[in-house]
Design an enzyme around this catalytic site. Structure first.
Site, PDB file in Angstrom:
ATOM      1  N   GLU A  16      39.451  51.568   7.801  1.00 20.45           N
ATOM      2  CA  GLU A  16      38.217  50.113   8.195  1.00 20.45           C
ATOM      3  C   GLU A  16      38.664  49.040   7.698  1.00 20.45           C
ATOM      4  O   GLU A  16      39.940  48.768   6.581  1.00 20.45           O
ATOM      5  CB  GLU A  16      36.536  51.253   7.272  1.00 20.45           C
ATOM      6  CG  GLU A  16      35.992  52.047   7.609  1.00 20.45           C
ATOM      7  CD  GLU A  16      36.102  52.224   9.716  1.00 20.45           C
ATOM      8  OE1 GLU A  16      35.234  50.802   9.657  1.00 20.45           O
ATOM      9  OE2 GLU A  16      35.733  53.149   9.326  1.00 20.45           O
ATOM     10  N   HIS A 159      31.377  55.619  10.676  1.00 19.49           N
ATOM     11  CA  HIS A 159      32.131  53.700   9.599  1.00 19.49           C
ATOM     12  C   HIS A 159      32.547  54.009   8.589  1.00 19.49           C
ATOM     13  O   HIS A 159      32.726  53.728   8.335  1.00 19.49           O
ATOM     14  CB  HIS A 159      30.756  52.868  10.721  1.00 19.49           C
ATOM     15  CG  HIS A 159      31.170  52.567  11.866  1.00 19.49           C
ATOM     16  ND1 HIS A 159      32.342  52.786  12.769  1.00 19.49           N
ATOM     17  CD2 HIS A 159      29.795  53.380  12.990  1.00 19.49           C
ATOM     18  CE1 HIS A 159      31.958  52.990  14.208  1.00 19.49           C
ATOM     19  NE2 HIS A 159      30.771  53.166  14.137  1.00 19.49           N
TER      20      HIS A 159
END
Length: 325
Positions: A16, A159
């Site tokens: 990320e 995510h």
């Protein structure tokens, strides 16, 4: 999780990042790294590692990274503090992930370049985005991880690195299972729209190659009987007979639908694989007779368990659609 060159495990990983910076080769800073080591022959997890990473400018943290904000990264280690661990996990292993060639791999290499350290090198790369696009086709739309997960009923993408890696592995398993079934039944295999079941229509070959098997039309319901006999393992088993012989059925050309369904879930709340078989009326009558006789024999035995029907009809729209228990 310890790493090392020459290990056979596949390193599935995901990163990320912040939003692009004005300058730089990729324009991203690492916010989180997550990896799962998977046994290449069994596809089971043998180790995992994840860490939030404090970028040089914590205020640049993107809200698009679910749950990662300036407050989260403020106390996280910087990349130089975790670089050796990430290197040990990745170097000398096969790397795997979704769209890693275009995104994750360049981000990792840039992060190491910025601290003046040689980056880890893979033994090979498995990018599931082009791989599944080639073999699975665009039946899941844009083939993003979130779209594939939605197609298979695996939930929403979070995510977060480790969660996304596990979702990637489950998506890969689901795609592999469908492709295996398509290869096993090449004739008449069709795919419905997303959310619908896949349909298999096996080729009709007759039952001549199955010695001792009867087709439904050859079975007389009046000649079917059931009996409890010793199983040879210290217990009993149920036998279904046709006349004085064991009843063995063969029915080619059946239509089978399968796929995950939200109505049926496992202990973790994930959709179970649902299999529905569409059968001709004569086969349904034979199975109904067998089921009734089996129930009577079961209830007359010494078992204290409740009876569960072997077959369950699948509603009124198609009375000969059954779900095998």
């Amino acid at each position: 999780m310890e790493g090392g060159e020459g290990r056979d495990e596949i390193a599935f990983f995901d990163v990320e990042t912040t939003v692009p910076r004005p300058r730089g080769r990729t324009g991203y800073s690492l916010l989180e790294f997550g990896a799962i080591l998977v046994h290449p022959r069994q596809l089971v997890e043998v180790g995992s590692y994840s860490t939030v990473i404090r970028p040089a400018d914590p205020s640049a943290t993107s809200v698009r990274s679910n749950g990662i904000n300036p407050e989260t990264v403020a106390s996280a280690p910087s990349f130089p503090e975790v670089a050796d661990q990430i290197f040990a996990i990745l170097h000398g292993r096969v790397w795997a992930g979704h769209n890693i060639r275009e995104f994750d791999c360049p981000v990792i290499r840039e992060a190491f370049a910025e601290i003046g350290q040689a980056p880890p090198e893979p033994k090979g790369i498995i990018d599931t985005l082009p791989l599944l696009t080639q073999w699975f086709g665009r039946r899941a739309g844009d083939m993003k991880l979130a779209s594939l997960a939605s197609y298979f009923g695996l939930g929403q993408q979070k995510h977060r690195s480790l969660d996304d890696v596990r979702m990637n592995i489950e998506v890969l398993k689901c795609c592999a299972a469908v492709l295996f079934l398509e290869t096993s039944f090449p004739d008449g295999f069709s795919i419905k729209s997303p959310g619908m079941f896949c349909t298999i229509i096996p080729a009709s070959e007759g039952c001549s190659s199955f010695a001792g098997f009867l087709q439904p039309a050859e079975v007389s319901v009046q000649d079917i009987s059931a009996e409890i006999v010793p199983s040879g393992h210290g217990g009993d088993k149920l036998q279904i007979l046709h006349g004085n012989r064991l009843l063995r059925l063969c029915c080619m050309g059946l239509k089978v639908q399968f796929g995950p369904r939200e109505l049926f879930k496992d202990h973790a709340g994930r959709p179970k694989l649902n299999i529905v078989v569409y059968i001709p009326e004569n086969l349904c009558k034979v199975l109904d007779a067998c089921d009734l006789l089996a129930q009577i024999s079961f209830q007359n035995s010494s078992s204290r368990s409740g009876w569960k029907h072997v077959i369950r009809k699948n509603g009124y729209s198609n009375p000969y659609s059954i779900r095998l228990q």
